[in-house]
Design a protein around this motif. Sequence first.
Motif, PDB file in Angstrom:
ATOM      1  N   THR A  61       0.792  -0.907   0.073  1.00  0.00           N
ATOM      2  CA  THR A  61      -0.281   0.071   0.127  1.00  0.00           C
ATOM      3  C   THR A  61       0.557   1.044  -0.345  1.00  0.00           C
ATOM      4  N   ALA A  62       0.387   2.555  -0.403  1.00  0.00           N
ATOM      5  CA  ALA A  62       0.876   3.106  -0.663  1.00  0.00           C
ATOM      6  C   ALA A  62      -0.207   4.648  -0.278  1.00  0.00           C
ATOM      7  N   GLY A  63       0.027   6.018  -0.020  1.00  0.00           N
ATOM      8  CA  GLY A  63      -1.046   6.424   0.364  1.00  0.00           C
ATOM      9  C   GLY A  63      -0.060   7.814   1.466  1.00  0.00           C
ATOM     10  N   ILE A  64      -1.065   8.696   2.023  1.00  0.00           N
ATOM     11  CA  ILE A  64      -0.671  10.282   2.178  1.00  0.00           C
ATOM     12  C   ILE A  64      -0.321  10.057   3.741  1.00  0.00           C
ATOM     13  N   ASN A  65       0.723  10.646   4.446  1.00  0.00           N
ATOM     14  CA  ASN A  65       0.493  10.370   6.094  1.00  0.00           C
ATOM     15  C   ASN A  65       0.342  12.292   5.963  1.00  0.00           C
ATOM     16  N   TYR A  66      -0.225  12.379   7.607  1.00  0.00           N
ATOM     17  CA  TYR A  66      -0.639  13.923   7.794  1.00  0.00           C
ATOM     18  C   TYR A  66      -0.570  13.728   9.471  1.00  0.00           C
ATOM     19  N   LYS A  67       0.018  14.688   9.787  1.00  0.00           N
ATOM     20  CA  LYS A  67       0.805  14.204  11.407  1.00  0.00           C
ATOM     21  C   LYS A  67      -0.305  15.537  11.891  1.00  0.00           C
TER      22      LYS A  67
END
Length: 261
Positions: A254-260
């Motif tokens: 899987t590949a995705g955008i991460n928001y912290k």
Amino acid sequence: MKYFILAIFICFSHFGFSQILNLQNSKIEKDSSLIKGNVTASLSMYNRSAAANEPVEFFGYNLKSSIALFLKNSRLAFINDFSYLKINEDPFLNTGFQHLRYSMFEDKRVHPEAFVQFQYDNFRGLFPRWIAGVGLRHDLVKTEDFSFFFSPGIMWEYEAWMIPNTEDEVKVSFLKSTNYIGFRWDVNEFLDINTINYYQTTYDSDAELWRNRYSIELNINSKITERLGINNSFTLSYEDEPIVPITQTIYNFTAGINYKF
């Protein structure tokens, strides 16, 4: 049939579901904040109809989140993972888990952990799986840029499985040994790598055999900004004696955008 095969490909290309939790998937380090967390999301929506009179539409998403509450020398973490895929108007894939973990005395190299988890996977016929257990984490190496750790533990597990191609259900519960080993490496300020390996086992006295479960997950996280990043994850899981006749080995990327935050 061709749509079913295409759906299978999409499931394992875009939506994986690990039977075992990777605690290191999303990095949350303690600072002056009381609460910290991050969210990783991916979305797919398109059609691949071969003929105008046979419309086929796909919609799916994957959502992961990690939230941590920091107390004095301890941490309460709430981790979620959801995947969903719909083909036309029919839900095809629906998996997820919610995991709550409490780590005590984190300033010590050896410290206890307690956890509970709820899990489901309708594609493989699992609903629900309940887990509760304790472990003793050992931080063998712990520096600002690198950590290497392992944890032996014990857990109780309850599962309800549907036997494939039937309406019959099998319910089981076991006391299991649960163990993990892994590392995290901050290569530089823009890249970090982590992996974790699980081994869980128990003796099934009714079936007179050992049931073993293995899992490995590798994550590569790239930072775009202070709050945005890209997460790439590969998981491989194996069960030598599944409760019902299902595929023993499953894997996904899987590949995705991460928001912290």
